[in-house]
Design a protein around this motif. Structure first.
Motif, PDB file in Angstrom:
ATOM      1  N   ILE A 186      42.141  -1.908 -12.352  1.00  0.00           N
ATOM      2  CA  ILE A 186      40.683  -1.799 -12.273  1.00  0.00           C
ATOM      3  C   ILE A 186      40.285  -1.219 -10.920  1.00  0.00           C
ATOM      4  CG2 ILE A 186      38.500  -3.070 -12.274  1.00  0.00           C
ATOM      5  CD1 ILE A 186      39.866  -5.150 -14.088  1.00  0.00           C
ATOM      6  N   ALA A 187      40.928  -1.705  -9.857  1.00  0.00           N
ATOM      7  CA  ALA A 187      40.649  -1.188  -8.517  1.00  0.00           C
ATOM      8  C   ALA A 187      40.960   0.305  -8.445  1.00  0.00           C
ATOM      9  CB  ALA A 187      41.470  -1.957  -7.480  1.00  0.00           C
ATOM     10  N   ALA A 188      42.104   0.704  -8.982  1.00  0.00           N
ATOM     11  CA  ALA A 188      42.493   2.113  -8.953  1.00  0.00           C
ATOM     12  C   ALA A 188      41.494   2.961  -9.748  1.00  0.00           C
ATOM     13  CB  ALA A 188      43.898   2.283  -9.514  1.00  0.00           C
ATOM     14  N   ALA A 189      41.050   2.445 -10.887  1.00  0.00           N
ATOM     15  CA  ALA A 189      40.073   3.166 -11.699  1.00  0.00           C
ATOM     16  C   ALA A 189      38.760   3.333 -10.950  1.00  0.00           C
ATOM     17  CB  ALA A 189      39.845   2.433 -13.022  1.00  0.00           C
ATOM     18  N   CYS A 190      38.315   2.278 -10.288  1.00  0.00           N
ATOM     19  CA  CYS A 190      37.064   2.344  -9.507  1.00  0.00           C
ATOM     20  C   CYS A 190      37.165   3.399  -8.410  1.00  0.00           C
ATOM     21  CB  CYS A 190      36.750   0.982  -8.901  1.00  0.00           C
ATOM     22  SG  CYS A 190      36.138  -0.252 -10.065  1.00  0.00           S
ATOM     23  N   LEU A 191      38.307   3.461  -7.745  1.00  0.00           N
ATOM     24  CA  LEU A 191      38.485   4.441  -6.668  1.00  0.00           C
ATOM     25  C   LEU A 191      38.519   5.867  -7.213  1.00  0.00           C
ATOM     26  CD1 LEU A 191      41.119   2.539  -4.503  1.00  0.00           C
ATOM     27  CD2 LEU A 191      38.721   2.942  -3.926  1.00  0.00           C
ATOM     28  N   THR A 192      39.195   6.045  -8.349  1.00  0.00           N
ATOM     29  CA  THR A 192      39.244   7.372  -8.970  1.00  0.00           C
ATOM     30  C   THR A 192      37.850   7.824  -9.390  1.00  0.00           C
ATOM     31  OG1 THR A 192      41.509   7.070  -9.766  1.00  0.00           O
ATOM     32  CG2 THR A 192      40.159   8.689 -10.925  1.00  0.00           C
ATOM     33  N   MET A 193      37.093   6.910 -10.002  1.00  0.00           N
ATOM     34  CA  MET A 193      35.749   7.238 -10.447  1.00  0.00           C
ATOM     35  C   MET A 193      34.830   7.526  -9.264  1.00  0.00           C
ATOM     36  SD  MET A 193      35.446   4.379 -13.457  1.00  0.00           S
ATOM     37  CE  MET A 193      33.941   4.957 -14.262  1.00  0.00           C
ATOM     38  N   THR A 194      34.946   6.716  -8.221  1.00  0.00           N
ATOM     39  CA  THR A 194      34.113   6.908  -7.038  1.00  0.00           C
ATOM     40  C   THR A 194      34.355   8.275  -6.409  1.00  0.00           C
ATOM     41  OG1 THR A 194      34.096   4.528  -6.591  1.00  0.00           O
ATOM     42  CG2 THR A 194      33.526   5.976  -4.763  1.00  0.00           C
ATOM     43  N   ALA A 195      35.630   8.652  -6.287  1.00  0.00           N
ATOM     44  CA  ALA A 195      35.969   9.954  -5.697  1.00  0.00           C
ATOM     45  C   ALA A 195      35.420  11.096  -6.542  1.00  0.00           C
ATOM     46  CB  ALA A 195      37.480  10.077  -5.546  1.00  0.00           C
ATOM     47  N   ALA A 196      35.530  10.965  -7.877  1.00  0.00           N
ATOM     48  CA  ALA A 196      35.039  12.016  -8.765  1.00  0.00           C
ATOM     49  C   ALA A 196      33.515  12.127  -8.720  1.00  0.00           C
ATOM     50  CB  ALA A 196      35.504  11.748 -10.196  1.00  0.00           C
ATOM     51  N   LEU A 197      32.845  10.994  -8.617  1.00  0.00           N
ATOM     52  CA  LEU A 197      31.385  11.015  -8.509  1.00  0.00           C
ATOM     53  C   LEU A 197      30.958  11.615  -7.170  1.00  0.00           C
ATOM     54  CD1 LEU A 197      30.490   7.485  -9.934  1.00  0.00           C
ATOM     55  CD2 LEU A 197      30.193   9.684 -11.080  1.00  0.00           C
ATOM     56  N   ARG A 198      31.724  11.321  -6.142  1.00  0.00           N
ATOM     57  CA  ARG A 198      31.362  11.781  -4.807  1.00  0.00           C
ATOM     58  C   ARG A 198      31.527  13.295  -4.672  1.00  0.00           C
ATOM     59  NH1 ARG A 198      33.832   8.658   0.357  1.00  0.00           N
ATOM     60  NH2 ARG A 198      35.711   9.750  -0.263  1.00  0.00           N
ATOM     61  N   ASP A 199      32.575  13.848  -5.318  1.00  0.00           N
ATOM     62  CA  ASP A 199      32.769  15.293  -5.185  1.00  0.00           C
ATOM     63  C   ASP A 199      32.094  16.086  -6.307  1.00  0.00           C
ATOM     64  OD1 ASP A 199      34.418  15.262  -7.446  1.00  0.00           O
ATOM     65  OD2 ASP A 199      36.278  15.279  -6.299  1.00  0.00           O
ATOM     66  N   GLY A 200      31.392  15.354  -7.204  1.00  0.00           N
ATOM     67  CA  GLY A 200      30.610  16.027  -8.233  1.00  0.00           C
ATOM     68  C   GLY A 200      31.398  16.504  -9.435  1.00  0.00           C
ATOM     69  N   SER A 201      32.661  16.073  -9.560  1.00  0.00           N
ATOM     70  CA  SER A 201      33.472  16.535 -10.691  1.00  0.00           C
ATOM     71  C   SER A 201      33.259  15.714 -11.952  1.00  0.00           C
ATOM     72  CB  SER A 201      34.965  16.523 -10.316  1.00  0.00           C
ATOM     73  OG  SER A 201      35.401  15.214  -9.988  1.00  0.00           O
ATOM     74  N   ALA A 202      32.493  14.635 -11.852  1.00  0.00           N
ATOM     75  CA  ALA A 202      32.167  13.808 -13.019  1.00  0.00           C
ATOM     76  C   ALA A 202      30.716  13.350 -12.901  1.00  0.00           C
ATOM     77  CB  ALA A 202      33.102  12.607 -13.116  1.00  0.00           C
ATOM     78  N   LYS A 203      30.095  13.057 -14.053  1.00  0.00           N
ATOM     79  CA  LYS A 203      28.679  12.719 -14.069  1.00  0.00           C
ATOM     80  C   LYS A 203      28.398  11.223 -14.073  1.00  0.00           C
ATOM     81  CE  LYS A 203      27.168  17.007 -16.264  1.00  0.00           C
ATOM     82  NZ  LYS A 203      26.479  17.626 -17.417  1.00  0.00           N
ATOM     83  N   GLY A 204      29.366  10.416 -14.457  1.00  0.00           N
ATOM     84  CA  GLY A 204      29.152   8.979 -14.479  1.00  0.00           C
ATOM     85  C   GLY A 204      28.564   8.478 -15.776  1.00  0.00           C
ATOM     86  N   GLY A 205      28.059   7.242 -15.753  1.00  0.00           N
ATOM     87  CA  GLY A 205      27.570   6.571 -16.945  1.00  0.00           C
ATOM     88  C   GLY A 205      28.363   5.301 -17.194  1.00  0.00           C
ATOM     89  N   VAL A 206      28.335   4.813 -18.428  1.00  0.00           N
ATOM     90  CA  VAL A 206      29.036   3.585 -18.788  1.00  0.00           C
ATOM     91  C   VAL A 206      30.393   3.935 -19.401  1.00  0.00           C
ATOM     92  CG1 VAL A 206      28.987   1.508 -20.214  1.00  0.00           C
ATOM     93  CG2 VAL A 206      26.872   2.359 -19.172  1.00  0.00           C
ATOM     94  N   TYR A 207      31.447   3.232 -18.937  1.00  0.00           N
ATOM     95  CA  TYR A 207      32.799   3.488 -19.430  1.00  0.00           C
ATOM     96  C   TYR A 207      33.528   2.180 -19.722  1.00  0.00           C
ATOM     97  CZ  TYR A 207      32.178   8.321 -18.014  1.00  0.00           C
ATOM     98  OH  TYR A 207      31.704   9.596 -17.888  1.00  0.00           O
ATOM     99  N   HIS A 208      34.449   2.248 -20.691  1.00  0.00           N
ATOM    100  CA  HIS A 208      35.291   1.103 -21.036  1.00  0.00           C
ATOM    101  C   HIS A 208      36.693   1.292 -20.473  1.00  0.00           C
ATOM    102  CE1 HIS A 208      32.712  -0.090 -24.806  1.00  0.00           C
ATOM    103  NE2 HIS A 208      32.090  -0.280 -23.649  1.00  0.00           N
TER     104      HIS A 208
END
Length: 283
Positions: A186-208
Motif C-alpha cells: 500500500i505504501a509503495a502504491a501511494c508513492l507511485t501514485m503520488t509521483a505520477a500525480l506530481r509529474d502530471g502523468s496520471a489524472k487521479g480519482g478513486v482506485y481499488h
C-alpha cells in the motif's frame, strides 16, 4: 521522496512509508491532531510540501459506533481540510480509503463506479471523506484497500500468531471474502501514485488496490498458522456466530483493473508478503 508530507507516523502504512521514503516529513498525533481539521490544513501550509499523503485514520471499526463524532472528525473532516489546503497550493493529495464504503453484498469484485452503501460509522466517515476530497478540486487520488497487515500495529496476522501460540484450535469467520493487503505494498502504491500525480502523468480519482488471491478470514488464518509453523487448527464459523458492534461486509473483493491500467500497479501476492511479515515478527 523529498518534499513529501505524510500524516501518520506509527500506523501500519505510515511505518512502511517511512521505510520506503525516509526523506519525507511525518506528522504524528503530537504534531498534527486529526480531530482538529484546521490544524491539519495549517500544517500543510506551514510545510509547503510538493505532495501530501494521509496515512492516518480512526480505524477502530467497532468503537466508531459509539464515537461517531470523533470518527467523523478524524476520518472525514481532517482529510477534506487537507485536500482543500492541497488544492489551494496546487499540490497532489493521496488518501487511503476502505472496502467498508460498500455494503458487502454479492460475490463479484467491486469496481470503483459501483454504488456505495456503508454498513456502519467507519465506512460512512471514509466515504464522506472521498466525496469531500473530490469536491475540493485540485489533484487527488483515493486508494481503497482491504484487510491490511504488516509486522506493526494491531492487525489480524499478529492476533492469529498470538492466539495460535496459545491454543490448539481457533474458530474464524469463513463467510467474509476479500484480499489481504500488505501495508508495504500500500505504501509503495501511494508513492507511485503520488509521483505520477506530481509529474502530471496520471489524472487521479478513486482506485481499488488489494492483495491476491481473494480468500476468507479463515483461509487467511490457516495460511498464517502454516507459515508461522503453528499447530493450531482453524475451524470455520459464520459471521452470525461472531457478533460485533459494527456489521462487517461479506464481500470485500476489489477489482484492481483501473490502478494497473493507470499506474502500472499490480495486485501483490499476499502469501509472499506474509512470509516476510512472519519472519520479521519471529526474529
Amino acid at each position: 521522496m523529498s518534499g513529501l508530507l505524510v500524516f501518520g507516523r506509527t500506523g501500519q502504512v505510515a511505518t512502511e512509508l517511512a521505510r520506503q521514503a525516509p526523506d519525507a516529513v511525518f506528522l504524528g498525533r503530537d504534531q498534527a491532531d486529526l480531530s482538529d481539521p484546521a490544524a491539519c490544513a495549517a500544517a500543510i501550509r506551514d510545510a509547503a510540501p510538493d505532495a501530501v499523503i494521509n496515512a492516518a485514520a480512526y480505524t477502530a471499526v467497532d468503537r466508531a459506533e459509539s464515537e461517531p463524532d470523533l470518527a467523523r472528525a478524524v476520518n472525514t473532516d481532517a482529510p477534506v481540510a487537507m485536500a482543500r489546503a492541497c488544492a489551494e497550493l496546487g499540490i497532489p493529495f493521496v488518501q487511503i480509503s476502505t472496502d467498508y464504503v460498500f455494503d458487502g453484498s454479492g460475490d463479484r469484485p467491486w469496481v470503483e463506479s459501483d454504488a456505495t452503501g456503508p454498513l456502519g460509522v467507519y465506512g460512512a466517515t471514509k466515504l464522506a471523506a472521498e466525496q469531500g476530497i473530490a469536491a475540493a478540486g485540485g489533484t487527488w487520488a483515493v486508494l481503497r484497500t482491504s484487510w491490511v497487515f504488516s509486522a506493526h500495529g494491531a492487525n489480524f496476522v499478529k492476533t492469529m500468531m498470538r492466539l495460535g501460540g496459545q491454543r490448539d484450535t481457533l474458530n474464524v469467520v469463513a463467510d467474509q471474502h476479500g484480499g489481504p493487503t500488505p501495508a508495504a505494498d500500500i505504501a509503495a502504491a501511494c508513492l507511485t501514485m503520488t509521483a505520477a500525480l506530481r509529474d502530471g502523468s496520471a489524472k487521479g480519482g478513486v482506485y481499488h488496490f488489494a492483495g491476491a488471491p481473494d480468500t476468507t478470514w479463515a483461509g487467511f488464518a490457516r495460511q498464517i498458522m502454516a507459515q508461522a509453523d503453528l499447530a493450531c487448527q482453524v475451524g470455520d464459523i459464520a459471521t452470525s456466530d461472531y457478533p460485533t458492534p459494527a456489521k462487517r461486509p461479506g464481500n470485500s473483493r476489489l477489482d484492481c483493473t483501473a490502478i494497473a491500467r493507470d499506474f502500472g500497479i499490480s495486485r501483490p501476492d499476499w502469501r509472499a508478503a506474509l512470509t516476510d511479515v512472519v519472519t520479521e515478527l519471529q526474529t
